[in-house]
Enzyme design. Sequence first.
Site, PDB file in Angstrom:
ATOM      1  N   ASP A  62      -0.924   5.273   3.710  1.00  0.00           N
ATOM      2  CA  ASP A  62      -2.035   5.721   2.866  1.00  0.00           C
ATOM      3  C   ASP A  62      -3.307   4.942   3.201  1.00  0.00           C
ATOM      4  O   ASP A  62      -3.294   3.714   3.263  1.00  0.00           O
ATOM      5  CB  ASP A  62      -1.671   5.502   1.389  1.00  0.00           C
ATOM      6  CG  ASP A  62      -2.799   5.894   0.451  1.00  0.00           C
ATOM      7  OD1 ASP A  62      -2.816   7.054   0.011  1.00  0.00           O
ATOM      8  OD2 ASP A  62      -3.670   5.038   0.160  1.00  0.00           O
ATOM      9  N   TYR A  99     -12.420   2.970   2.558  1.00  0.00           N
ATOM     10  CA  TYR A  99     -11.868   1.629   2.780  1.00  0.00           C
ATOM     11  C   TYR A  99     -12.523   1.010   4.013  1.00  0.00           C
ATOM     12  O   TYR A  99     -12.111   1.237   5.156  1.00  0.00           O
ATOM     13  CB  TYR A  99     -10.354   1.669   2.970  1.00  0.00           C
ATOM     14  CG  TYR A  99      -9.555   2.188   1.797  1.00  0.00           C
ATOM     15  CD1 TYR A  99     -10.113   2.274   0.522  1.00  0.00           C
ATOM     16  CD2 TYR A  99      -8.231   2.574   1.951  1.00  0.00           C
ATOM     17  CE1 TYR A  99      -9.370   2.747  -0.560  1.00  0.00           C
ATOM     18  CE2 TYR A  99      -7.476   3.045   0.874  1.00  0.00           C
ATOM     19  CZ  TYR A  99      -8.064   3.136  -0.372  1.00  0.00           C
ATOM     20  OH  TYR A  99      -7.322   3.607  -1.435  1.00  0.00           O
ATOM     21  N   GLN A 154      -2.561  11.096  -7.288  1.00  0.00           N
ATOM     22  CA  GLN A 154      -2.515   9.650  -7.027  1.00  0.00           C
ATOM     23  C   GLN A 154      -3.277   8.931  -8.136  1.00  0.00           C
ATOM     24  O   GLN A 154      -4.461   9.205  -8.373  1.00  0.00           O
ATOM     25  CB  GLN A 154      -3.125   9.320  -5.665  1.00  0.00           C
ATOM     26  CG  GLN A 154      -3.012   7.852  -5.315  1.00  0.00           C
ATOM     27  CD  GLN A 154      -3.422   7.519  -3.894  1.00  0.00           C
ATOM     28  OE1 GLN A 154      -3.926   6.438  -3.629  1.00  0.00           O
ATOM     29  NE2 GLN A 154      -3.200   8.437  -2.962  1.00  0.00           N
ATOM     30  N   LEU A 174       2.341  -2.749  -7.977  1.00  0.00           N
ATOM     31  CA  LEU A 174       2.624  -4.158  -8.272  1.00  0.00           C
ATOM     32  C   LEU A 174       1.481  -4.778  -9.075  1.00  0.00           C
ATOM     33  O   LEU A 174       1.356  -6.003  -9.151  1.00  0.00           O
ATOM     34  CB  LEU A 174       2.845  -4.944  -6.979  1.00  0.00           C
ATOM     35  CG  LEU A 174       4.061  -4.518  -6.156  1.00  0.00           C
ATOM     36  CD1 LEU A 174       4.129  -5.294  -4.848  1.00  0.00           C
ATOM     37  CD2 LEU A 174       5.340  -4.713  -6.965  1.00  0.00           C
ATOM     38  N   ARG A 219      -9.985  -7.741  -7.480  1.00  0.00           N
ATOM     39  CA  ARG A 219      -9.079  -8.079  -8.577  1.00  0.00           C
ATOM     40  C   ARG A 219      -9.738  -8.936  -9.652  1.00  0.00           C
ATOM     41  O   ARG A 219      -9.217  -9.059 -10.768  1.00  0.00           O
ATOM     42  CB  ARG A 219      -7.825  -8.758  -8.026  1.00  0.00           C
ATOM     43  CG  ARG A 219      -6.925  -7.795  -7.263  1.00  0.00           C
ATOM     44  CD  ARG A 219      -5.791  -8.501  -6.559  1.00  0.00           C
ATOM     45  NE  ARG A 219      -6.279  -9.334  -5.461  1.00  0.00           N
ATOM     46  CZ  ARG A 219      -5.476  -9.986  -4.622  1.00  0.00           C
ATOM     47  NH1 ARG A 219      -4.166  -9.899  -4.767  1.00  0.00           N
ATOM     48  NH2 ARG A 219      -5.979 -10.712  -3.645  1.00  0.00           N
ATOM     49  N   GLN A 229       5.338  -9.611   3.569  1.00  0.00           N
ATOM     50  CA  GLN A 229       5.192  -8.857   2.328  1.00  0.00           C
ATOM     51  C   GLN A 229       5.704  -7.429   2.486  1.00  0.00           C
ATOM     52  O   GLN A 229       6.359  -6.889   1.591  1.00  0.00           O
ATOM     53  CB  GLN A 229       3.731  -8.844   1.891  1.00  0.00           C
ATOM     54  CG  GLN A 229       3.203 -10.178   1.414  1.00  0.00           C
ATOM     55  CD  GLN A 229       1.732 -10.126   1.021  1.00  0.00           C
ATOM     56  OE1 GLN A 229       1.050  -9.136   1.251  1.00  0.00           O
ATOM     57  NE2 GLN A 229       1.248 -11.212   0.438  1.00  0.00           N
TER      58      GLN A 229
END
Length: 319
Positions: free
Chosen positions: A52, A57, A170, A201, A222, A279
């Site tokens: 994705d 981005y 989405q 997450l 964030r 990860q």
Amino acid sequence: MQTRQLGTTTIQVTPILMGTWQAGKSRWVGIEDQDSIAAIRAAVDAGITTIDTAEIYGEGHSEKIVAEAVSDIRDRLVYVTKVFPTHLQHGQVLTACENSLRNLQTDHIDLYFIHWPSGAFDSKVVPIEETMTALLKLKEQGKIRAIGVSNFSQAQLAEAANYGRIDSLQVPYSLFWRYVEQEAQAYCIEHQITIFAYSPLAQGLLTGKFGPQHQFDSADNRASNKLFQGENYERAQAALSQLRPIAERKGITLAQLALAWITAQPQTVAIAGARNAVQVQDNAQAAQVTLSESERSAIDEIGRGVTDHLDDNPLLWNF
């Protein structure tokens, strides 16, 4: 990794997707291209075949990184990208798609999303019929295989569906963020629309790696995430302390527990971003985790200790 049907299409997607917002670098800190490329390759090696990305981005940088990482095995993969709300007029959609095709070094996009509804981020309001007409033209031309909408309410999703088949919604969806369950989830189940959960997450919160006093760099998106602020963050920390024993009993990480829970929800797959190969490998292993009904119920109840106190605004960030 077993795959699942995308909507009513013949496209098969993996329950865990590789998310590449970070690869665009914009609104993230400490991201290196070579790490992103290694992470995407590791995802494929771990069985994740669905990637994705989006034109916004890094203004195409993420799409280019995806191409650099896996263009040599394009035929084995499902590419998902998105058109931003500043490009929703008919001609703009066509141009945006061509740019994404070029960035991704491919002749088709498997699933093409409207990233945000028209008008978002002060964009010009464009009738959904105009945008959908352009998307259907791209579909007829074989440049895209399926159409999705992102960050749409149930009403906006239903309106878009008046003009053409929508195979995916989405939205932000995790154990700590569950607005989709209030209305759109039932609609998606009824109409066989696959839910793509982004931030499954909670942007890393559900990994348990951020302590009570953690502060993000102001350049990191964030820092604006509501879950990392005030009482929401305190409740999340309390919930994590209750989730840890469940994960420990199963011999899995908190991240794997959270991903197993979200992919056990009806018609839901998870877009899991990652900075590095380690990860990614951890995320991919969540596809092998099975939760019993009692475990799902216990996890659900713990999560509501966070979600029951959230306000009515479904936007994850205070942008």
